[in-house]
Design a protein around this motif. Structure first.
Motif, PDB file in Angstrom:
ATOM      1  N   HIS A 400      -4.225   0.646 -11.035  1.00 28.47           N
ATOM      2  CA  HIS A 400      -2.998   0.138 -10.410  1.00 28.47           C
ATOM      3  C   HIS A 400      -3.314  -0.406  -9.014  1.00 28.47           C
ATOM      4  N   PRO A 401      -3.820  -1.636  -8.919  1.00 29.85           N
ATOM      5  CA  PRO A 401      -4.189  -2.193  -7.609  1.00 29.85           C
ATOM      6  C   PRO A 401      -2.996  -2.717  -6.824  1.00 29.85           C
ATOM      7  N   SER A 402      -2.042  -1.821  -6.532  1.00 30.45           N
ATOM      8  CA  SER A 402      -0.879  -2.218  -5.739  1.00 30.45           C
ATOM      9  C   SER A 402      -1.161  -1.965  -4.266  1.00 30.45           C
ATOM     10  N   SER A 403      -0.332  -2.546  -3.405  1.00 33.82           N
ATOM     11  CA  SER A 403      -0.524  -2.379  -1.964  1.00 33.82           C
ATOM     12  C   SER A 403      -0.277  -0.949  -1.517  1.00 33.82           C
ATOM     13  N   ASP A 404       0.453  -0.168  -2.308  1.00 32.61           N
ATOM     14  CA  ASP A 404       0.664   1.240  -1.974  1.00 32.61           C
ATOM     15  C   ASP A 404      -0.603   2.058  -2.196  1.00 32.61           C
ATOM     16  N   VAL A 405      -1.424   1.631  -3.138  1.00 28.78           N
ATOM     17  CA  VAL A 405      -2.669   2.343  -3.452  1.00 28.78           C
ATOM     18  C   VAL A 405      -3.817   1.806  -2.613  1.00 28.78           C
ATOM     19  N   ILE A 406      -4.000   0.498  -2.645  1.00 26.27           N
ATOM     20  CA  ILE A 406      -5.069  -0.130  -1.854  1.00 26.27           C
ATOM     21  C   ILE A 406      -4.446  -0.607  -0.555  1.00 26.27           C
ATOM     22  N   THR A 407      -4.433   0.260   0.435  1.00 25.50           N
ATOM     23  CA  THR A 407      -3.772  -0.050   1.700  1.00 25.50           C
ATOM     24  C   THR A 407      -4.601  -1.040   2.506  1.00 25.50           C
ATOM     25  N   ALA A 408      -3.992  -1.602   3.529  1.00 24.67           N
ATOM     26  CA  ALA A 408      -4.673  -2.599   4.360  1.00 24.67           C
ATOM     27  C   ALA A 408      -5.887  -2.003   5.053  1.00 24.67           C
ATOM     28  N   ASN A 409      -5.781  -0.748   5.504  1.00 23.14           N
ATOM     29  CA  ASN A 409      -6.909  -0.107   6.187  1.00 23.14           C
ATOM     30  C   ASN A 409      -8.109   0.025   5.273  1.00 23.14           C
ATOM     31  N   LEU A 410      -7.864   0.426   4.023  1.00 26.39           N
ATOM     32  CA  LEU A 410      -8.957   0.565   3.074  1.00 26.39           C
ATOM     33  C   LEU A 410      -9.522  -0.796   2.696  1.00 26.39           C
ATOM     34  N   LYS A 411      -8.647  -1.713   2.382  1.00 26.38           N
ATOM     35  CA  LYS A 411      -9.075  -3.020   1.888  1.00 26.38           C
ATOM     36  C   LYS A 411      -9.947  -3.751   2.906  1.00 26.38           C
ATOM     37  N   ALA A 412      -9.646  -3.578   4.179  1.00 23.36           N
ATOM     38  CA  ALA A 412     -10.406  -4.279   5.221  1.00 23.36           C
ATOM     39  C   ALA A 412     -11.865  -3.857   5.261  1.00 23.36           C
ATOM     40  N   ASN A 413     -12.168  -2.663   4.743  1.00 24.48           N
ATOM     41  CA  ASN A 413     -13.534  -2.151   4.815  1.00 24.48           C
ATOM     42  C   ASN A 413     -14.290  -2.256   3.498  1.00 24.48           C
ATOM     43  N   PHE A 414     -13.655  -2.832   2.469  1.00 23.80           N
ATOM     44  CA  PHE A 414     -14.312  -3.017   1.176  1.00 23.80           C
ATOM     45  C   PHE A 414     -14.547  -4.512   0.957  1.00 23.80           C
ATOM     46  N   LEU A 415     -15.747  -4.963   1.331  1.00 17.86           N
ATOM     47  CA  LEU A 415     -16.063  -6.377   1.210  1.00 17.86           C
ATOM     48  C   LEU A 415     -16.456  -6.744  -0.216  1.00 17.86           C
ATOM     49  N   GLY A 416     -16.866  -5.757  -1.007  1.00 18.67           N
ATOM     50  CA  GLY A 416     -17.178  -5.986  -2.404  1.00 18.67           C
ATOM     51  C   GLY A 416     -16.019  -5.539  -3.283  1.00 18.67           C
ATOM     52  N   ARG A 417     -15.479  -6.467  -4.091  1.00 18.41           N
ATOM     53  CA  ARG A 417     -14.320  -6.138  -4.934  1.00 18.41           C
ATOM     54  C   ARG A 417     -14.523  -6.720  -6.325  1.00 18.41           C
ATOM     55  N   ILE A 418     -14.220  -5.913  -7.318  1.00 20.62           N
ATOM     56  CA  ILE A 418     -14.336  -6.324  -8.719  1.00 20.62           C
ATOM     57  C   ILE A 418     -12.978  -6.163  -9.376  1.00 20.62           C
ATOM     58  N   SER A 419     -12.578  -7.175 -10.127  1.00 11.04           N
ATOM     59  CA  SER A 419     -11.334  -7.073 -10.878  1.00 11.04           C
ATOM     60  C   SER A 419     -11.582  -7.464 -12.323  1.00 11.04           C
ATOM     61  N   PHE A 420     -11.297  -6.546 -13.218  1.00 17.47           N
ATOM     62  CA  PHE A 420     -11.200  -6.876 -14.631  1.00 17.47           C
ATOM     63  C   PHE A 420      -9.788  -7.428 -14.861  1.00 17.47           C
ATOM     64  N   LYS A 421      -9.441  -7.670 -16.087  1.00 14.01           N
ATOM     65  CA  LYS A 421      -8.125  -8.251 -16.370  1.00 14.01           C
ATOM     66  C   LYS A 421      -7.012  -7.338 -15.857  1.00 14.01           C
ATOM     67  N   VAL A 422      -6.072  -7.900 -15.111  1.00 13.25           N
ATOM     68  CA  VAL A 422      -4.917  -7.158 -14.610  1.00 13.25           C
ATOM     69  C   VAL A 422      -3.643  -7.774 -15.190  1.00 13.25           C
ATOM     70  N   THR A 423      -2.545  -7.139 -14.924  1.00 11.68           N
ATOM     71  CA  THR A 423      -1.295  -7.520 -15.599  1.00 11.68           C
ATOM     72  C   THR A 423      -0.509  -8.600 -14.887  1.00 11.68           C
ATOM     73  N   SER A 424      -0.815  -8.876 -13.616  1.00  9.04           N
ATOM     74  CA  SER A 424       0.013  -9.840 -12.889  1.00  9.04           C
ATOM     75  C   SER A 424      -0.792 -10.529 -11.799  1.00  9.04           C
ATOM     76  N   LYS A 425      -0.260 -11.647 -11.338  1.00  9.84           N
ATOM     77  CA  LYS A 425      -0.874 -12.366 -10.224  1.00  9.84           C
ATOM     78  C   LYS A 425      -0.846 -11.541  -8.942  1.00  9.84           C
ATOM     79  N   ILE A 426       0.200 -10.750  -8.784  1.00  3.04           N
ATOM     80  CA  ILE A 426       0.314  -9.913  -7.579  1.00  3.04           C
ATOM     81  C   ILE A 426      -0.851  -8.935  -7.509  1.00  3.04           C
ATOM     82  N   ASN A 427      -1.168  -8.296  -8.643  1.00  3.90           N
ATOM     83  CA  ASN A 427      -2.302  -7.370  -8.667  1.00  3.90           C
ATOM     84  C   ASN A 427      -3.610  -8.099  -8.391  1.00  3.90           C
ATOM     85  N   SER A 428      -3.754  -9.301  -8.916  1.00  2.76           N
ATOM     86  CA  SER A 428      -4.967 -10.085  -8.672  1.00  2.76           C
ATOM     87  C   SER A 428      -5.120 -10.397  -7.191  1.00  2.76           C
TER      88      SER A 428
END
Length: 577
Positions: A400-428
């Motif tokens: 569930h890659p929502s903004s509530d789970v992947i917060t801005a503080n965390l996201k800023a420090n993860f330069l490597g990101r992998i996404s398999f198929k997700v359910t919506s453009k928002i999640n992408s």
């Protein structure tokens, strides 16, 4: 392996000058008696390690042979520190024959269909007013990459904006456009293959093992659209965020990362901290706990499945990070790689300790955030910000890659990101900052973004049976007596009954004076004023509560301070002596 592993570890020379344990024995044993022949010597080492009064050497072997569960936690940590670098010189890496080979029947490329797709693509582009000079095709495992050179005067933006129209015209959902292809003067249009090819991890492992690239933590991820292998160095990422809907290949991708590291690293070079609140995804690695896993001294299992234990484990990792920074400061080096290089070439004693890389893997991070929220986010943010320098790297996975789970503080420090198929453009957009992951084909089709550069990869496949074979081949060898023990910590569950004020922290008095002066029981104030870690500041605040100086915590608000003047607190502190 690190080059310093080729020489006999320093601890072996000191403790066993004449004898070596029989590591070639066909009977596997993790009994401490295998490693300890001189009780007095090991007792002196433990005393030195924990800076404690002298232990009676003649009794220490008997104590250790009873069980580690009944030894004082500090002695456990000392024993682990010493033994972790004295054995496993005869460790044998897993054989690639344990993995499934790519089938000999190579998929035939339908040249007629390929030419038809070329012609259809050119016709579709011409129908929208886009003329091209040339077109070439490369057939990959999941998609065929058509490289086109547009005619003079054709704007790249025009081709990019035609993505949906081209998809409709060719009746090919899930196409992607790379404009331009990095390092080439062409534009790439990827069209999914009607028959997809499975990428077996064995071919990637063989390439990885034969490669001369000097990667510290190589991870085999899959193949690109042009059929080239995609192997990345985790230390360069330095952390990885993985997202994907259920059944799209996320767990297989995590297994591929773990196994590729097991094939390249010695148990003394690498440790995993595994948190799996789903309780089923990482359990297969429990048999190698005494080889490649790390845990709390009081933990029964090396795989953390309880949210409360997960918080304690993250706190212990923060403490481990702080301790490692102290070692780097003493050695006058800036990172773990320089630290190991200096340890190899410099004979001076600066409290050298062999520091394995630590990879934290969290399976289903959303579940952990729902249960614990900020208690998890704060230590994770610290680790993500400063852990890479001392060899601590994070891999976080979620459905569930929502903004509530992947917060801005965390996201800023993860330069490597992998996404398999997700359910919506928002999640992408949440995981990659761009659309596209919602149109992937599933079954390991993924996008990887590193420093905002997005590539499409077919993830390497490894079955559960292959994972079991690799784990079994490691577990059948001589292992350490225990998993790698993280520093003792207790960030939760403290109360007046469990805190003994006779063993107060040395900063207790200064922190007590601070909260009374400011009339604010804030852990963050203690952290900032005395430059303490989150783990230690929280422990001191719990001691202040147990002593009756501050009240209990109420959410994110500062605690109430019961002492109002400096005279009152000084009188109380005197009574504690």
């Amino acid at each position: 392996m690190f080059s310093w592993l080729k020489r006999k570890p320093k601890q072996v020379d000191e403790l066993k000058k004449d004898k070596q344990p029989n590591l070639n024995s066909s009977e596997k044993s993790n009994d401490l008696s295998v490693y300890i022949e001189d009780g007095k010597a090991i007792a002196e080492r433990i005393t030195e390690t924990i800076n404690a009064p002298t232990i009676i050497g003649s009794d220490i072997s008997g104590i250790m042979n009873d069980t580690l569960q009944h030894i004082d936690v500090q002695i456990q940590l000392a024993v682990s520190t010493i033994i972790q670098t004295t054995v496993l010189e005869d460790y044998v890496y897993p054989a690639v024959t344990l993995l499934n080979e790519q089938p000999e029947t190579v998929r035939d490329i339908d040249l007629a269909a390929l030419e038809e797709n070329k012609s259809n693509l050119v016709t579709a582009l011409n129908s929208f007013g886009v003329n091209i000079q040339s077109i070439a095709a490369t057939v990959g495992p999941t998609e065929t990459l058509f490289e086109i050179v547009p005619a003079v005067g054709v704007r790249i933006a025009k081709i990019v904006n035609l993505k949906e129209d081209i998809s409709l015209t060719l009746n090919a959902p899930g196409i992607s456009i790379i404009a331009p292809i990095p390092g080439k003067g062409t534009i790439g249009i990827s069209i999914p293959n009607k028959v997809r090819q499975t990428v077996y991890i064995r071919s990637l492992i063989e390439t990885e093992l034969s490669s001369s690239d000097n990667m510290e933590l190589p991870i085999s991820l899959g193949k690109r659209s042009d059929n080239t292998d995609y192997i990345a160095d985790l230390t360069a990422l330095p952390h990885l965020l993985v997202a994907g809907a259920t059944g799209q290949g996320k767990s297989v991708g995590i297994n591929a990362i773990i196994v590729s590291l097991l094939y390249r690293k010695h148990p003394s070079e690498l440790k995993f901290v595994m948190i799996d609140t789903k309780q089923v995804e990482l359990v297969a690695y429990e048999p190698i706990a005494n080889y490649f896993l790390a845990k709390l001294p009081t933990g029964k299992s090396a795989i953390v499945t309880d949210a409360t234990k997960a918080i304690d484990t993250l706190g212990a990792l923060c403490l481990e990070m702080d301790n490692r920074y102290e070692l780097l400061k003493d050695a006058s080096v800036r990172n773990i790689k320089d630290y190991h290089r200096k340890a190899e070439n410099d004979s001076r004693d600066y409290r050298h300790k062999d520091l394995p890389y630590i990879v934290l893997i969290i399976e289903e991070f959303a579940d952990l955030m729902i249960r614990s929220g900020r208690e998890v986010e704060m230590p994770l943010t610290r680790l993500a910000q400063t852990g890479r320098v001392v060899g601590i790297h994070l891999i976080i996975s979620t459905q569930h890659p929502s903004s509530d789970v992947i917060t801005a503080n965390l996201k800023a420090n993860f330069l490597g990101r992998i996404s398999f198929k997700v359910t919506s453009k928002i999640n992408s957009r949440t995981i990659l900052d761009v659309n596209g992951a919602e149109t992937l084909l599933g079954n390991g089709d993924m996008l990887i973004a590193i420093n905002n550069e997005v590539q499409r990869i077919q993830c390497a496949y490894i079955s559960n049976a292959e994972v079991d074979k690799v784990v079994e081949s490691i577990a059948n060898q001589q292992g350490y007596p225990t998993a790698y023990l993280l520093p003792e910590t207790d960030t939760s569950g403290w109360n007046d009954a469990t805190i003994n004020l006779r063993y107060r922290d040395k900063m207790f008095n200064d922190c007590a004076r601070l909260v009374v002066q400011m009339q604010s029981g804030s852990t963050s104030n203690i952290q900032r004023r005395f430059n303490l870690g989150y783990n230690k500041a929280g422990r001191i605040m719990d001691q202040l509560e147990a002593a009756g100086i501050v009240g209990p915590a109420y959410g994110s608000n500062p605690r109430e301070v019961y002492y109002k003047t400096e005279l009152e607190i000084e009188s109380f502190l005197q009574s504690l002596k």
